[in-house]
Write an enzyme that holds these catalytic residues in place. Structure first.
Site, PDB file in Angstrom:
ATOM      1  N   GLY A  48      48.205  24.801  43.188  1.00 10.81           N
ATOM      2  CA  GLY A  48      49.193  25.843  42.906  1.00 10.81           C
ATOM      3  C   GLY A  48      48.697  27.241  43.205  1.00 10.81           C
ATOM      4  O   GLY A  48      49.420  28.210  43.036  1.00 10.81           O
ATOM      5  N   CYS A  49      47.446  27.372  43.658  1.00  7.51           N
ATOM      6  CA  CYS A  49      46.903  28.681  43.986  1.00  7.51           C
ATOM      7  C   CYS A  49      47.086  28.955  45.473  1.00  7.51           C
ATOM      8  O   CYS A  49      46.871  28.074  46.299  1.00  7.51           O
ATOM      9  CB  CYS A  49      45.414  28.750  43.642  1.00  7.51           C
ATOM     10  SG  CYS A  49      45.087  28.700  41.875  1.00  7.51           S
ATOM     11  N   GLN A  50      47.462  30.171  45.793  1.00 10.09           N
ATOM     12  CA  GLN A  50      47.624  30.583  47.179  1.00 10.09           C
ATOM     13  C   GLN A  50      46.272  30.531  47.891  1.00 10.09           C
ATOM     14  O   GLN A  50      46.171  30.074  49.018  1.00 10.09           O
ATOM     15  CB  GLN A  50      48.194  31.994  47.229  1.00 10.09           C
ATOM     16  CG  GLN A  50      48.387  32.549  48.620  1.00 10.09           C
ATOM     17  CD  GLN A  50      48.965  33.959  48.588  1.00 10.09           C
ATOM     18  OE1 GLN A  50      49.120  34.548  47.527  1.00 10.09           O
ATOM     19  NE2 GLN A  50      49.283  34.475  49.742  1.00 10.09           N
ATOM     20  N   SER A  51      45.230  30.981  47.224  1.00 12.48           N
ATOM     21  CA  SER A  51      43.865  30.932  47.739  1.00 12.48           C
ATOM     22  C   SER A  51      43.187  29.706  47.156  1.00 12.48           C
ATOM     23  O   SER A  51      43.692  29.086  46.232  1.00 12.48           O
ATOM     24  CB  SER A  51      43.104  32.179  47.310  1.00 12.48           C
ATOM     25  OG  SER A  51      43.808  33.333  47.632  1.00 12.48           O
TER      26      SER A  51
END
Length: 143
Positions: A48-51
């Protein structure tokens, strides 16, 4: 070495300009203790993290007084600063205290939420959920 959570909060309260807040986040990321390379595994990635964000949580003890120690890293500067803030806030704390501390509310109260993209906000929520989920699991364990 990361500053104490109270010092971080005070510093953010002094910074009204979003650019200064982001610069401080990046500085916090630089202060984050390095995470050993062998802990950068797929199992430790936070979905769920962009990075890319890795969280490694170790516990000492059991039950609500068990202490969580968190090592973390990210491949993006601002996200690494957010991770550093969470490590400063939660690492070394008993599970009970982690469950009582609402990092997302703290971010909103500091005005950081309004300057963070929705993808980064979702990633932050995923990180907090993972940490608090581990604290809940440990707190529920029999002593």
């Amino acid at each position: 070495m990361l500053p104490a959570p109270d010092e971080i909060v005070t510093n953010f309260e002094l910074l009204e300009d979003p650019t200064e807040q982001f610069e401080y986040l990046i500085e916090l990321g630089r202060l984050l203790p390095p995470m050993p390379e062998e802990l950068h595994t797929d199992e430790k990635l936070v979905p769920g993290c962009q990075s890319r964000v890795w969280l490694d949580m170790r516990t000492s003890g059991a039950g609500e007084n068990a202490v969580l120690t968190i090592a973390a890293d990210s491949d993006a500067h601002i996200t690494k600063g957010l991770v550093a803030f969470l490590v400063a806030l939660y690492s070394g704390q008993p599970a009970r205290r982690i469950l009582q501390t609402d990092a997302l509310k703290l971010f909103r109260d500091l005005g950081l939420g309004q300057h963070i993209t929705s993808k980064r906000s979702n990633g932050l929520r995923s990180m907090v959920d993972r940490i608090r989920g581990e604290a809940a699991r440990v707190a529920a364990a029999a002593v």
